[in-house]
Design an enzyme around this catalytic site. Sequence first.
Site, PDB file in Angstrom:
ATOM      1  N   HIS A 111     119.867 -49.000  30.329  1.00  0.00           N
ATOM      2  CA  HIS A 111     119.355 -48.169  29.043  1.00  0.00           C
ATOM      3  C   HIS A 111     117.972 -47.205  29.239  1.00  0.00           C
ATOM      4  O   HIS A 111     117.553 -46.965  28.421  1.00  0.00           O
ATOM      5  CB  HIS A 111     118.791 -49.623  28.071  1.00  0.00           C
ATOM      6  CG  HIS A 111     120.120 -50.514  27.348  1.00  0.00           C
ATOM      7  ND1 HIS A 111     120.746 -50.070  26.081  1.00  0.00           N
ATOM      8  CD2 HIS A 111     120.358 -51.893  28.106  1.00  0.00           C
ATOM      9  CE1 HIS A 111     121.666 -51.137  26.133  1.00  0.00           C
ATOM     10  NE2 HIS A 111     121.518 -52.382  27.324  1.00  0.00           N
ATOM     11  N   LYS A 118      94.692 -37.493  53.834  1.00  0.00           N
ATOM     12  CA  LYS A 118      93.413 -38.215  53.870  1.00  0.00           C
ATOM     13  C   LYS A 118      91.670 -37.692  54.670  1.00  0.00           C
ATOM     14  O   LYS A 118      90.884 -37.594  54.614  1.00  0.00           O
ATOM     15  CB  LYS A 118      92.996 -39.344  54.874  1.00  0.00           C
ATOM     16  CG  LYS A 118      94.105 -40.339  54.574  1.00  0.00           C
ATOM     17  CD  LYS A 118      93.914 -41.887  55.476  1.00  0.00           C
ATOM     18  CE  LYS A 118      95.038 -42.928  55.509  1.00  0.00           C
ATOM     19  NZ  LYS A 118      94.593 -44.094  56.389  1.00  0.00           N
ATOM     20  N   LYS A 158      94.059 -52.931  58.648  1.00  0.00           N
ATOM     21  CA  LYS A 158      94.397 -53.222  59.356  1.00  0.00           C
ATOM     22  C   LYS A 158      93.451 -52.781  60.258  1.00  0.00           C
ATOM     23  O   LYS A 158      92.448 -53.101  61.228  1.00  0.00           O
ATOM     24  CB  LYS A 158      95.335 -52.171  59.560  1.00  0.00           C
ATOM     25  CG  LYS A 158      95.397 -52.272  61.182  1.00  0.00           C
ATOM     26  CD  LYS A 158      97.219 -51.785  61.462  1.00  0.00           C
ATOM     27  CE  LYS A 158      97.233 -52.104  63.306  1.00  0.00           C
ATOM     28  NZ  LYS A 158      98.863 -51.514  63.296  1.00  0.00           N
ATOM     29  N   GLU A 172      89.800 -45.991  50.241  1.00  0.00           N
ATOM     30  CA  GLU A 172      90.441 -47.162  49.254  1.00  0.00           C
ATOM     31  C   GLU A 172      89.853 -48.122  49.284  1.00  0.00           C
ATOM     32  O   GLU A 172      88.747 -48.675  48.148  1.00  0.00           O
ATOM     33  CB  GLU A 172      92.064 -46.532  48.551  1.00  0.00           C
ATOM     34  CG  GLU A 172      92.336 -45.507  48.553  1.00  0.00           C
ATOM     35  CD  GLU A 172      92.512 -44.360  49.555  1.00  0.00           C
ATOM     36  OE1 GLU A 172      93.747 -43.720  49.326  1.00  0.00           O
ATOM     37  OE2 GLU A 172      92.902 -45.054  50.704  1.00  0.00           O
ATOM     38  N   GLU A 188     107.972 -43.785  53.824  1.00  0.00           N
ATOM     39  CA  GLU A 188     107.002 -43.582  55.292  1.00  0.00           C
ATOM     40  C   GLU A 188     107.341 -43.957  56.681  1.00  0.00           C
ATOM     41  O   GLU A 188     106.992 -43.425  57.043  1.00  0.00           O
ATOM     42  CB  GLU A 188     105.518 -44.688  55.312  1.00  0.00           C
ATOM     43  CG  GLU A 188     104.542 -44.910  55.640  1.00  0.00           C
ATOM     44  CD  GLU A 188     103.664 -45.852  55.013  1.00  0.00           C
ATOM     45  OE1 GLU A 188     102.409 -45.048  54.256  1.00  0.00           O
ATOM     46  OE2 GLU A 188     102.903 -46.418  55.539  1.00  0.00           O
ATOM     47  N   GLY A 194     101.516 -51.607  59.088  1.00  0.00           N
ATOM     48  CA  GLY A 194     100.978 -51.681  57.421  1.00  0.00           C
ATOM     49  C   GLY A 194     102.335 -52.166  56.995  1.00  0.00           C
ATOM     50  O   GLY A 194     102.225 -53.089  56.121  1.00  0.00           O
ATOM     51  N   ARG A 195     103.224 -51.592  57.045  1.00  0.00           N
ATOM     52  CA  ARG A 195     104.216 -51.669  55.652  1.00  0.00           C
ATOM     53  C   ARG A 195     104.859 -53.005  56.295  1.00  0.00           C
ATOM     54  O   ARG A 195     106.166 -53.182  55.331  1.00  0.00           O
ATOM     55  CB  ARG A 195     105.080 -50.431  55.720  1.00  0.00           C
ATOM     56  CG  ARG A 195     105.907 -49.797  57.210  1.00  0.00           C
ATOM     57  CD  ARG A 195     106.485 -48.495  56.635  1.00  0.00           C
ATOM     58  NE  ARG A 195     106.833 -47.533  57.572  1.00  0.00           N
ATOM     59  CZ  ARG A 195     105.701 -46.869  58.716  1.00  0.00           C
ATOM     60  NH1 ARG A 195     104.670 -46.543  58.094  1.00  0.00           N
ATOM     61  NH2 ARG A 195     106.224 -46.144  59.390  1.00  0.00           N
TER      62      ARG A 195
END
Length: 544
Positions: A386, A510, A208, A214, A355, A269-270
């Site tokens: 399992h 950050k 964005k 990263e 978040e 963003g999410r």
Amino acid sequence: MKNINPTKTFSWKQLTDHFYDVKNICMNDLFNIDQNRFHNYSILFQDNILVDFSKNRITNQTLQLLLMLAKECFVSDAIQSMFLGHKINKTENRSVLHVALRNQLNNSIFVDNVNIMINIQKELKKIKNFSDSVIQGSWKGYTGKSISDVVNVGIGGSYLGPYMVTESLKAYKNHLKIHFVSNIDGTNVTEILKKVNLETTIFLIASKSFSTDETISNANYLKNWCLFHTNYAKYLDLHFFALCENVTAALNFGIVSRNIFKFWDWVGGRYSIWSSAGLSIVLSIGFKNFELLLCGARMMDQHFLNQELSQNIPVILALISLWYTSFFGTETEAILPYDEYMHAFPEYLQQSYMESNGKSIDRNGNLVTWKTSPIIWGQCGTNSQHSFFQLLHQGTTLIPCDFIFPAISHNPINDHHEKLLSNFLAQTRALAFGNEKIINNNMNSNSLNCSSRVSYKYCPGNKPTNSIMLKKLTPCVLGSLISLYEHKIFVQGVILNIFSFDQWGVELGKLVTNDILGDLSKEKFSNQYDSSTRGLLNSYKQWM
């Protein structure tokens, strides 16, 4: 939105008293008392999604009090505020309008006196034209070959959302291979580059702000890799694309304006898969299927906006979740899709929930004294059976679960799907009702050893679950399901009096990272670090 401390409301006090009356209530009794419990505690959406919340430790009074809480916290007003574009993300002074990205019913939604629907339609048209050219083979790489591979470079919502959707809708994918680079660990990008040929690969840089460390670090590495192999910067124009809000940063990176696909500051963003950040989705399943994804989300949006609270699926599920976290004191919720295509869905919801609502400051700026987001986790059934289901059945921790199952399989081989359905139904039934009757019938009072062995098999039941049955996992149905969870999370944030659309905890990490990174090049570290951090840094220096 109103800033109301939920624990000071009349309904919260009523719920507290009610909890002590019903906390030990038995689901067996609830079903015996109400022979129509399934009918009374389930909602069918668009003949595509059936939500059964009957296997919960709730009564009609519980629901009425929870709905009263929603009204006292002005949930309906908050919903209206979001859809109207009010700046409900107060800490960043932004509107929250991911719902506008899938809106086809209203040609005018204004933010700061700008009709954003015009720009949304313009961007959708650009996405369609570009994706069509890539899928049909008319977009060529620098050697004149058609594109075969797409690498999405992004992290957080720019990775988890597109990855989840492309995996969930694999039954609809075309010939293009979609890859994801997210981690700053060099292993991620190194392994992806082993799988692709530059001549036939395009790179989507999804950020964005176009400054996420990263993402930009990986993007720079890929750009240099491309330049090394082509020796001509102009070839970048055929292979690199930006999905962002910050156009200037993308241009400075070296991406030409026609290769920049925009989204806006009112898209978190999410919540960005519905925007150009979902370009990898479009390239994977085609624009028509992407439109169906948007259509499904829009149908749930309209249900959420217009349906009365007592029949509103996101509201009901939000209230039930809040009932467990706030009154039973549960810490986690499990998301259990019984569909291999949906293996990434729990991970996607981890970010969406935690978040958004992993906050400890309320909308008044005060520390909260109540629980906010549960910890979200999960795995596909039947693998999970399992693995950790032992704890769900016999552990000491109460964990509400959402079970998700598609009635129609994309891959109906042999009797696999019938066995999958049987497991889905059996687990929710066993969690709800346990095996007390079976144990009692097999107890032998004359044999202590036999009795002891049988007791180890005891499963008490009374464990809450929601069953969400999908008619079929299609783009439209997946869009509705994602939208359902988005709105559920929003409702919980409204009631819990927190801001669900910022993430300042992420920003802190950050800042600290940048401080440490700046010190790595120095011979001596500053004294600002604690002894543990200094010790680890010194060990790193020695080993390097």
